[in-house]
Design an enzyme around this catalytic site. Structure first.
Site, PDB file in Angstrom:
ATOM      1  N   HIS A  57      39.186  37.800  47.663  1.00 36.27           N
ATOM      2  CA  HIS A  57      38.889  39.196  47.319  1.00 36.27           C
ATOM      3  C   HIS A  57      39.963  40.125  47.867  1.00 36.27           C
ATOM      4  O   HIS A  57      39.890  40.580  48.996  1.00 36.27           O
ATOM      5  CB  HIS A  57      37.526  39.565  47.909  1.00 36.27           C
ATOM      6  CG  HIS A  57      36.923  40.795  47.320  1.00 36.27           C
ATOM      7  ND1 HIS A  57      35.592  40.891  47.020  1.00 36.27           N
ATOM      8  CD2 HIS A  57      37.460  41.986  46.976  1.00 36.27           C
ATOM      9  CE1 HIS A  57      35.334  42.092  46.519  1.00 36.27           C
ATOM     10  NE2 HIS A  57      36.464  42.776  46.486  1.00 36.27           N
ATOM     11  N   ARG A  61      46.672  46.171  43.647  1.00 42.77           N
ATOM     12  CA  ARG A  61      46.887  47.490  43.035  1.00 42.77           C
ATOM     13  C   ARG A  61      47.851  47.528  41.849  1.00 42.77           C
ATOM     14  O   ARG A  61      48.020  48.576  41.250  1.00 42.77           O
ATOM     15  CB  ARG A  61      47.366  48.493  44.092  1.00 42.77           C
ATOM     16  CG  ARG A  61      46.470  48.654  45.307  1.00 42.77           C
ATOM     17  CD  ARG A  61      45.078  49.075  44.932  1.00 42.77           C
ATOM     18  NE  ARG A  61      44.287  49.473  46.107  1.00 42.77           N
ATOM     19  CZ  ARG A  61      42.974  49.624  46.104  1.00 42.77           C
ATOM     20  NH1 ARG A  61      42.294  49.395  44.984  1.00 42.77           N
ATOM     21  NH2 ARG A  61      42.328  49.991  47.184  1.00 42.77           N
ATOM     22  N   ASN A  91      40.431  45.853  39.093  1.00 41.20           N
ATOM     23  CA  ASN A  91      40.291  47.305  38.939  1.00 41.20           C
ATOM     24  C   ASN A  91      41.627  48.019  39.145  1.00 41.20           C
ATOM     25  O   ASN A  91      41.825  48.793  40.070  1.00 41.20           O
ATOM     26  CB  ASN A  91      39.222  47.864  39.882  1.00 41.20           C
ATOM     27  CG  ASN A  91      39.476  47.549  41.339  1.00 41.20           C
ATOM     28  OD1 ASN A  91      40.089  46.547  41.674  1.00 41.20           O
ATOM     29  ND2 ASN A  91      38.993  48.409  42.223  1.00 41.20           N
ATOM     30  N   ASP A 148      34.362  44.308  40.063  1.00 43.77           N
ATOM     31  CA  ASP A 148      34.365  44.824  41.428  1.00 43.77           C
ATOM     32  C   ASP A 148      34.868  46.262  41.456  1.00 43.77           C
ATOM     33  O   ASP A 148      35.878  46.600  40.841  1.00 43.77           O
ATOM     34  CB  ASP A 148      35.251  43.957  42.324  1.00 43.77           C
ATOM     35  CG  ASP A 148      35.243  44.446  43.764  1.00 43.77           C
ATOM     36  OD1 ASP A 148      34.177  44.354  44.396  1.00 43.77           O
ATOM     37  OD2 ASP A 148      36.276  44.951  44.229  1.00 43.77           O
ATOM     38  N   HIS A 228      31.338  40.665  49.284  1.00 43.94           N
ATOM     39  CA  HIS A 228      31.236  41.493  50.505  1.00 43.94           C
ATOM     40  C   HIS A 228      29.799  41.841  50.933  1.00 43.94           C
ATOM     41  O   HIS A 228      29.397  43.003  50.983  1.00 43.94           O
ATOM     42  CB  HIS A 228      32.076  42.762  50.384  1.00 43.94           C
ATOM     43  CG  HIS A 228      32.036  43.464  49.063  1.00 43.94           C
ATOM     44  ND1 HIS A 228      30.880  43.796  48.402  1.00 43.94           N
ATOM     45  CD2 HIS A 228      33.043  43.933  48.281  1.00 43.94           C
ATOM     46  CE1 HIS A 228      31.156  44.429  47.278  1.00 43.94           C
ATOM     47  NE2 HIS A 228      32.476  44.518  47.185  1.00 43.94           N
ATOM     48  N   ASP A 301      38.516  41.735  51.187  1.00 45.10           N
ATOM     49  CA  ASP A 301      38.431  42.951  50.380  1.00 45.10           C
ATOM     50  C   ASP A 301      39.588  43.889  50.755  1.00 45.10           C
ATOM     51  O   ASP A 301      39.413  45.099  50.890  1.00 45.10           O
ATOM     52  CB  ASP A 301      37.087  43.650  50.563  1.00 45.10           C
ATOM     53  CG  ASP A 301      36.817  44.707  49.492  1.00 45.10           C
ATOM     54  OD1 ASP A 301      37.621  44.812  48.543  1.00 45.10           O
ATOM     55  OD2 ASP A 301      35.811  45.435  49.627  1.00 45.10           O
TER      56      ASP A 301
END
Length: 422
Positions: A57, A61, A91, A148, A228, A301
């Protein structure tokens, strides 16, 4: 050929051994391998030699937010943290919701020092309205599916997604929060939110979505991985679902076993993360979940932001923290050195277990395996200095903390890709 000499190997058989690497593979693990002129010898006496870590995870970017992080800087941060395989969340901008965007990421990752994988989005544009083409994403190289950051709110659509994911042989990684309950609130609902006079993200917002998704997993037979995990209630729900036979796995992150919501009072937005830091009772439950196998993996994360984004007032700041360069040390400090976990258990939680969850060939240190290896001193103390991070992100609540356990070398596909700075 590279010979790792004199370390303690944590692999198929744990104990003192040498490791011989050639052509990106481990070709021998044995006591006292004889040196030859063809070998480069690396003295790792007194150090732990373990499978490279697998992080399920991360947010690198790219594309779209390269000012926060890009694939190469994220991979460098991973190498510095002993991580040799990362799974990027989709994302980005554009969202990784098509074969073209998967190809963009995997193409840029070819020159990365570590293995960079990507998850494809569950829904088009992560808008929660229309499913992506799972088979096309898989054919392009996506190894999992996730929305996510913008979790699927419709139970009917998530059920359909699980049915399609099962048929495609892909795992859905689910960010479990009810958006109507959490909105853009920046802190756990409880004592700290009351003290700050802010709306909070209640634990039930996570737990109700975890309950929904494990029930859907049980009904569809799909493999769902809960991302998470942060609350005691969520741990209990997952534990019961697994006992009932649901095909569910789950991860937590170092911040959820090492920090509580009180950190927000000390550090403000640097401690803002989704889901939020919770209570001491939740921390204890997370640790218990890792101990009994309810929680299968530790992920980071890793979520870099610019300092401008993180120095805004708490309600307006971006959520997330960078974690790749501190994850192993935090696990060693808070789990191993407290006597709660063996070193073997921590290594499994951060290597073999996450690899199994997404069905990749990684997390193994044995003859014939890929030479992805982390070498570390589990007793060395060091102080976290964000200015020395390889990541573009400096947004960590662990800056200035003394941790115990430090990466000395990271080897990816037989090549040394990180060596500790002196």
């Amino acid at each position: 050929m590279l010979l790792l000499k004199g370390g303690t190997v944590y692999g198929k058989n744990t104990g003192p051994a040498d490791v011989l690497i050639d052509g990106g593979k481990i070709i021998d693990v044995a006591h006292a391998i004889s040196e030859t002129e063809e070998m480069t010898v690396l003295d790792v006496s007194g150090l732990a030699v373990a499978p490279g870590l697998v992080d399920l995870h991360v947010h690198f970017r790219e594309p779209g937010f390269e000012y926060k992080e890009d694939i190469m800087t994220g991979a460098a941060a991973a190498a510095a943290g002993g991580v040799t395989t990362c799974l990027c969340m989709p994302n980005t901008s554009p969202v990784i919701d098509s074969a073209e965007t998967v190809n963009l990421v995997t193409g840029k990752a070819l020159n990365a020092p570590i293995r960079v994988l990507t998850a494809g989005a569950v829904t088009v544009g992560q808008k929660g309205a229309e499913l992506t083409d799972f088979n096309a994403l898989k054919s392009a190289g996506a190894v999992a599916l996730s929305d996510d950051g913008l979790p699927v709110q419709s139970a009917a659509l998530m059920r359909k997604a699980m049915q399609h994911a099962k048929a495609s042989g892909l795992t859905i990684i689910s960010h479990c929060e009810d958006e109507e309950m959490v909105k853009n609130y920046g802190v756990n609902e409880g004592a700290v939110s009351e003290k700050l006079a802010l709306q909070g993200r209640p634990a039930i917002a996570e737990e109700i979505m975890v309950a929904r998704d494990v029930m859907l997993a049980n009904e569809t037979g799909a493999h769902v991985h809960i991302a998470h995990v942060s609350t005691a209630g969520a741990v209990d729900i997952i534990r019961k679902a697994r006992q009932a036979g649901a095909n569910v796995t789950a991860e937590t992150c170092p911040q959820y076993f090492s920090l509580t919501e009180d950190e927000v009072l000390r550090q403000g937005a640097l401690a803002r993360v989704n889901p939020p830091l919770r209570t001491g009772n939740d921390v204890e439950a997370i640790i218990a979940g890792l101990q009994d196998g309810t929680l299968d993996a530790i992920a980071t994360d890793h979520a870099p932001h610019s300092m401008e984004e993180k120095t805004k007032p708490l309600p307006d700041a971006m959520s997330g923290l960078v974690g790749l360069e501190t994850s192993l040390a935090l696990a060693l400090t808070h789990l191993y050195h407290t006597g709660k976990f063996s070193l073997e258990k921590i290594i499994a939680l951060m290597s073999a277990n996450p690899a199994k969850i997404i069905g990749i060939d990684a997390g193994v240190l044995d003859t014939g395996a890929c030479a992805d290896i982390v070498i570390f001193d589990h007793n060395e103390e060091w102080t976290v200095d964000p200015e020395k991070f390889k990541s573009k992100g400096r947004n960590t609540p662990f800056g200035g903390q003394k941790l115990c356990g430090r990466i000395r070398y990271t080897i990816s596909r037989g090549e040394i890709v990180y060596k500790q700075d002196k």
